[in-house]
Design an enzyme around this catalytic site. Structure first.
Site, PDB file in Angstrom:
ATOM      1  N   ARG A  56       0.824  -1.215   0.000  1.00  0.00           N
ATOM      2  CA  ARG A  56       0.000   0.000   0.000  1.00  0.00           C
ATOM      3  C   ARG A  56       0.857   1.264   0.000  1.00  0.00           C
ATOM      4  O   ARG A  56       0.449   2.308  -0.469  1.00  0.00           O
ATOM      5  CB  ARG A  56      -0.947  -0.006   1.198  1.00  0.00           C
ATOM      6  CG  ARG A  56      -2.168   0.871   0.989  1.00  0.00           C
ATOM      7  CD  ARG A  56      -3.085   0.869   2.186  1.00  0.00           C
ATOM      8  NE  ARG A  56      -2.459   1.482   3.320  1.00  0.00           N
ATOM      9  CZ  ARG A  56      -2.413   0.967   4.557  1.00  0.00           C
ATOM     10  NH1 ARG A  56      -2.971  -0.199   4.806  1.00  0.00           N
ATOM     11  NH2 ARG A  56      -1.827   1.605   5.535  1.00  0.00           N
ATOM     12  N   TYR A 108     -13.623  19.491 -17.296  1.00  0.00           N
ATOM     13  CA  TYR A 108     -14.166  18.134 -17.252  1.00  0.00           C
ATOM     14  C   TYR A 108     -15.236  18.063 -16.157  1.00  0.00           C
ATOM     15  O   TYR A 108     -14.982  18.386 -15.000  1.00  0.00           O
ATOM     16  CB  TYR A 108     -13.037  17.128 -16.991  1.00  0.00           C
ATOM     17  CG  TYR A 108     -13.536  15.744 -16.673  1.00  0.00           C
ATOM     18  CD1 TYR A 108     -14.381  15.059 -17.540  1.00  0.00           C
ATOM     19  CD2 TYR A 108     -13.180  15.119 -15.482  1.00  0.00           C
ATOM     20  CE1 TYR A 108     -14.857  13.801 -17.240  1.00  0.00           C
ATOM     21  CE2 TYR A 108     -13.642  13.849 -15.170  1.00  0.00           C
ATOM     22  CZ  TYR A 108     -14.489  13.202 -16.052  1.00  0.00           C
ATOM     23  OH  TYR A 108     -14.958  11.956 -15.739  1.00  0.00           O
ATOM     24  N   ASP A 181      -4.424  20.624 -14.721  1.00  0.00           N
ATOM     25  CA  ASP A 181      -4.826  19.343 -15.294  1.00  0.00           C
ATOM     26  C   ASP A 181      -4.404  19.385 -16.756  1.00  0.00           C
ATOM     27  O   ASP A 181      -5.000  20.094 -17.571  1.00  0.00           O
ATOM     28  CB  ASP A 181      -6.343  19.136 -15.149  1.00  0.00           C
ATOM     29  CG  ASP A 181      -6.808  17.807 -15.755  1.00  0.00           C
ATOM     30  OD1 ASP A 181      -6.072  17.233 -16.580  1.00  0.00           O
ATOM     31  OD2 ASP A 181      -7.925  17.360 -15.420  1.00  0.00           O
ATOM     32  N   LYS A 206      -5.823   8.303 -20.031  1.00  0.00           N
ATOM     33  CA  LYS A 206      -5.994   8.853 -21.390  1.00  0.00           C
ATOM     34  C   LYS A 206      -4.730   8.642 -22.232  1.00  0.00           C
ATOM     35  O   LYS A 206      -4.265   7.533 -22.338  1.00  0.00           O
ATOM     36  CB  LYS A 206      -6.379  10.330 -21.293  1.00  0.00           C
ATOM     37  CG  LYS A 206      -7.443  10.621 -20.250  1.00  0.00           C
ATOM     38  CD  LYS A 206      -8.760   9.940 -20.551  1.00  0.00           C
ATOM     39  CE  LYS A 206      -9.861  10.438 -19.643  1.00  0.00           C
ATOM     40  NZ  LYS A 206     -10.752   9.480 -19.123  1.00  0.00           N
TER      41      LYS A 206
HETATM   42  N1  PLP Z   1      -9.293  15.217 -16.182  1.00  0.00           N
HETATM   43  C1  PLP Z   1      -9.747  15.184 -17.442  1.00  0.00           C
HETATM   44  C2  PLP Z   1      -9.448  16.344 -18.353  1.00  0.00           C
HETATM   45  C3  PLP Z   1     -10.511  14.104 -17.900  1.00  0.00           C
HETATM   46  O1  PLP Z   1     -10.968  14.094 -19.160  1.00  0.00           O
HETATM   47  C4  PLP Z   1     -10.792  13.037 -17.005  1.00  0.00           C
HETATM   48  C5  PLP Z   1     -11.611  11.876 -17.419  1.00  0.00           C
HETATM   49  O2  PLP Z   1     -12.285  11.898 -18.429  1.00  0.00           O
HETATM   50  C6  PLP Z   1     -10.307  13.109 -15.695  1.00  0.00           C
HETATM   51  C7  PLP Z   1      -9.550  14.213 -15.326  1.00  0.00           C
HETATM   52  C8  PLP Z   1     -10.576  12.020 -14.685  1.00  0.00           C
HETATM   53  O3  PLP Z   1      -9.727  10.935 -14.920  1.00  0.00           O
HETATM   54  P1  PLP Z   1     -10.114   9.399 -14.583  1.00  0.00           P
HETATM   55  O4  PLP Z   1     -11.265   9.029 -15.447  1.00  0.00           O
HETATM   56  O5  PLP Z   1      -8.839   8.655 -14.893  1.00  0.00           O
HETATM   57  O6  PLP Z   1     -10.457   9.345 -13.131  1.00  0.00           O
END
Ligand code: PLP
Length: 384
Positions: A56, A108, A181, A206
């Site tokens: 962990r 998002y 992000d 992604k």
């Molecule tokens: N940030 C962006 C820009 C995203 O498109 C996504 C998911 O679609 C996330 C964060 C969240 O990531 P996860 O689906 O791996 O939890």
């Protein structure tokens, strides 16, 4: 040769060699998967192999993937989590009750939704601002004096571009941390830490993994001694939010082709955006690679080698027309997510109906298929 004596390697080389990771036990040119959940101690009750004690807290495969990602991101330290949202949650959990955060609007939807609920529950003041507008960001920073500012560039699904260097200057001017992000850019196209950001977040689900078969998230920093980072490290181990070994191994494998994939996806997305911009059935195209995109100039400055795989278009005729186009597409999977080698199409209004998303908006994640094939498919679906 000592690593520090070597010339600085380019991302394609770092990625292809997985940052130098091999299997030390067999000399295999790829690392093994280490699945042990617990690690032995010697007769003196000392740990026998580095800090290895219990899965962990950490594991070898996750360490390897983190090191590769740190090199690609230009970061001193990276932490991997079981999803992008787990990475975001770990960061927000490190904030103190009573602080204030500023979050970019229309990013998002999953991030927005989770942050709103978390801040309300935890007594953290939340303001939302269109951070791609530096004047609006500056005014909001001066008015609310946040501890942390969260931006997403390019934003999903609007493809808004935030000038990271300018945002960092504004945030630091009021003593706020800037978190970016950078999922839609990937470390190949953009390195926000080098532009002044304090922490970079990725949904590694992604483009970083790129094969639609791993859920993972990452946080990277150049200041691992900072208190908030130390708290995140501690929290990840004690709250149990570390990425598992097999996912980390797959992620390392995916990253070996990361620069190659991202360059090809960006090239394809640019070709599709140009085709769609001239199409009579298309009302609007959002893609930072198009010269008339409002963020084009900033994106050209802070993104190298292309503008990414994500693009949105608004189909003339609203919801019915957009769903008909999505239904006729044969090469694009009708599915959520982005950054995989296969192209996807998504009708965002179906997912988030009350957020101002145009009813005719289709979001495309452009893969590595032949660009001509993808254009022909879009042409037939739009009824050309
Ligand atoms: N940030 C962006 C820009 C995203 O498109 C996504 C998911 O679609 C996330 C964060 C969240 O990531 P996860 O689906 O791996 O939890």
């Amino acid at each position: 040769m000592d690593e520090t004596d070597r010339p600085r390697l380019h991302p394609a080389t770092i990625a292809a060699h997985a940052g130098g990771a091999t299997d030390l036990a067999t000399a295999g040119v790829v690392p093994a998967v280490h699945v042990a959940t617990t690690f032995g101690r010697d007769e003196e009750y000392r740990k026998m192999q580095g800090d290895n004690m219990y899965l962990r807290y950490h594991n070898e495969n996750t360490r390897i993937a983190e090191q590769v990602l740190s090199k690609l991101e230009g970061a001193r330290e990276t932490l991997l989590f079981p999803s992008g949202m787990a990475a975001t949650a770990a960061l927000f959990r490190a904030l103190e009750t009573g602080t204030r955060v500023l979050v970019q609007s229309q990013i998002y939807w999953g991030t927005t939704q989770w942050i709103r609920k978390f801040c309300e529950r935890r007594g953290i003041g939340l303001e939302e601002v269109e951070a791609s507008d530096p004047a609006a960001l500056e005014a909001a920073c001066k008015e609310h004096r946040p501890a942390l500012v969260w931006v997403e560039t390019p934003s999903n699904p609007w493809l808004r571009i935030t000038d990271v260097a300018r945002a960092a200057e504004i945030c630091h001017g009021v003593g706020a941390l800037l978190v970016v992000d950078s999922t839609a850019a990937s470390p190949v196209l953009s390195q926000p830490l080098s532009l002044g950001a304090d922490i970079v977040m990725h949904s590694a689900t992604k483009g970083i993994n790129g094969h639609s078969d791993v859920l993972a998230g990452a946080l990277s920093t150049n200041d691992p001694q900072d208190q908030i980072w130390q708290e995140i490290v501690e929290d990840r181990g004690s709250a149990g939010a570390v990425l598992g070994p097999f996912e980390a191994w797959l992620l390392t494998r995916g990253m070996r082709t990361l620069p190659l994939r991202i360059r090809e996806m960006s090239r394809n997305a640019q070709a599709l955006a140009e085709f769609l911009a001239d199409h009579p059935q298309v009302e609007q195209v959002f893609y930072p690679g198009l010269p008339d995109h409002p963020g084009h100039e900033v994106a050209a400055r802070q993104m190298a080698e292309g503008f990414g795989c994500l693009l949105s278009l608004v189909v003339r005729g609203g919801v019915e027309a957009a769903l008909n186009v999505a239904g006729r597409l044969q090469l694009f999977h009708r599915a959520t997510s982005l950054g995989g080698v296969e192209s996807l199409v998504e009708h965002r209004h179906t997912i988030e109906p009350h957020t101002g998303i145009p009813e005719g908006l289709l979001r495309l994640s452009v893969g590595i298929e032949d660009a001509g094939d993808l254009i022909a498919d879009l042409g037939q679906a739009l009824g050309q």
